[in-house]
Design a protein around this motif. Structure first.
Motif, PDB file in Angstrom:
ATOM      1  N   GLN A  57       0.836  -1.176   0.048  1.00 58.39           N
ATOM      2  CA  GLN A  57      -0.023  -0.046   0.026  1.00 58.39           C
ATOM      3  C   GLN A  57       0.894   1.189   0.160  1.00 58.39           C
ATOM      4  N   CYS A  75      -6.471  -0.018   4.689  1.00 56.93           N
ATOM      5  CA  CYS A  75      -6.893   0.342   3.313  1.00 56.93           C
ATOM      6  C   CYS A  75      -7.919  -0.719   2.414  1.00 56.93           C
ATOM      7  N   SER A  77      -8.559  -1.904  -0.991  1.00 57.89           N
ATOM      8  CA  SER A  77      -8.294  -1.815  -2.336  1.00 57.89           C
ATOM      9  C   SER A  77      -9.286  -1.636  -3.389  1.00 57.89           C
ATOM     10  N   TRP A  87      -6.449   3.179  -3.368  1.00 60.33           N
ATOM     11  CA  TRP A  87      -6.700   2.813  -2.164  1.00 60.33           C
ATOM     12  C   TRP A  87      -7.593   3.700  -1.422  1.00 60.33           C
ATOM     13  N   CYS A  89      -8.306   4.658   2.703  1.00 64.42           N
ATOM     14  CA  CYS A  89      -7.766   4.327   3.958  1.00 64.42           C
ATOM     15  C   CYS A  89      -8.463   5.065   4.941  1.00 64.42           C
TER      16      CYS A  89
END
Length: 223
Positions: A57, A75, A77, A87, A89
């Motif tokens: 990441q 996070c 995807s 990402w 997060c």
């Protein structure tokens, strides 16, 4: 050896300009090797970042204002619509819904302290703008056999005039007050979400001195 027509005989050495091709090959090899080394170094930095999921990441989280407050992240995807970044997060322990991160506290504070605590974390008391968001938070906050009240970011700024902490226009038709709320008593100018309840209409107006839990909200970091 040159023959009479100026051509190179089989087995003869090539002219200098042709021998230069070998040096070009060396430079290409060196450039390629340097590129591989740089890529390995970058990947090594990713490995030491304190992410809670996969190690690849991105490091851009450490450059976000909100993220300066936290060292661990979770996070997803996923590529949000309209962006080429991959990402979304939230800090570890926060809960993500759509494009926001939510912190539901386990301790209690008064109204002003709750707002200040959210601000210190780079967030704000939650601003609820849709039924879907209200459903999500009600489900997150509910605990069996236990009633909990969470401060949210809605305040009475004048008699019967309510305003969200971020100046989002207050829409009375999209509010989720309990029956009989808000009441007309003076000085009861903060708002709390009361859970658990089967009814989505679970907002109360409360005195600012009440020690309650809180819900903080910040935009998810997209990298």
């Amino acid at each position: 050896m040159m023959n009479g027509q100026g051509r190179v005989s089989p087995g003869s050495a090539a002219p200098a300009e042709e021998r230069g091709c070998s040096w070009l090959s060396v430079w290409v090899f060196l450039i390629f090797a340097l590129a591989i080394k740089a890529a390995i170094g970058t990947f090594g930095l990713w490995l030491v970042l304190p992410f809670c999921h996969s190690s690849d990441q991105p490091s851009a989280l450490q450059q976000q204002e909100f993220s300066e407050q936290f060292s661990e992240w979770e996070c997803a995807s996923a590529v949000p619509q309209g962006t080429d970044r991959g990402w979304m997060c939230c800090p570890k322990g926060w809960r993500r819904f759509q494009g926001s991160c939510y912190f539901l506290s386990t301790d209690t504070m008064n109204c002003a302290e709750s707002a200040e605590n959210c601000t210190e974390m780079g967030s704000q008391l939650v601003v609820i703008t849709s039924k879907a968001e209200q459903v999500f938070l009600t489900e997150q906050g509910g605990q069996p056999q236990k009633e909990i009240n969470f401060y949210i970011g809605l305040f009475e700024v004048d008699d019967d005039q309510w305003q969200w902490v971020d100046k989002t226009p207050y829409n009375e038709t999209a509010a989720f007050w309990r029956k009989g709320e808000p009441d007309p008593y003076p000085g009861v100018n903060c708002t709390a979400m009361h859970v658990p309840t089967k009814d989505l209409n679970n907002w109360n107006d409360v005195e600012p001195i009440a020690k309650l839990h809180r819900i903080c909200e910040a935009a998810a970091v997209i990298v």
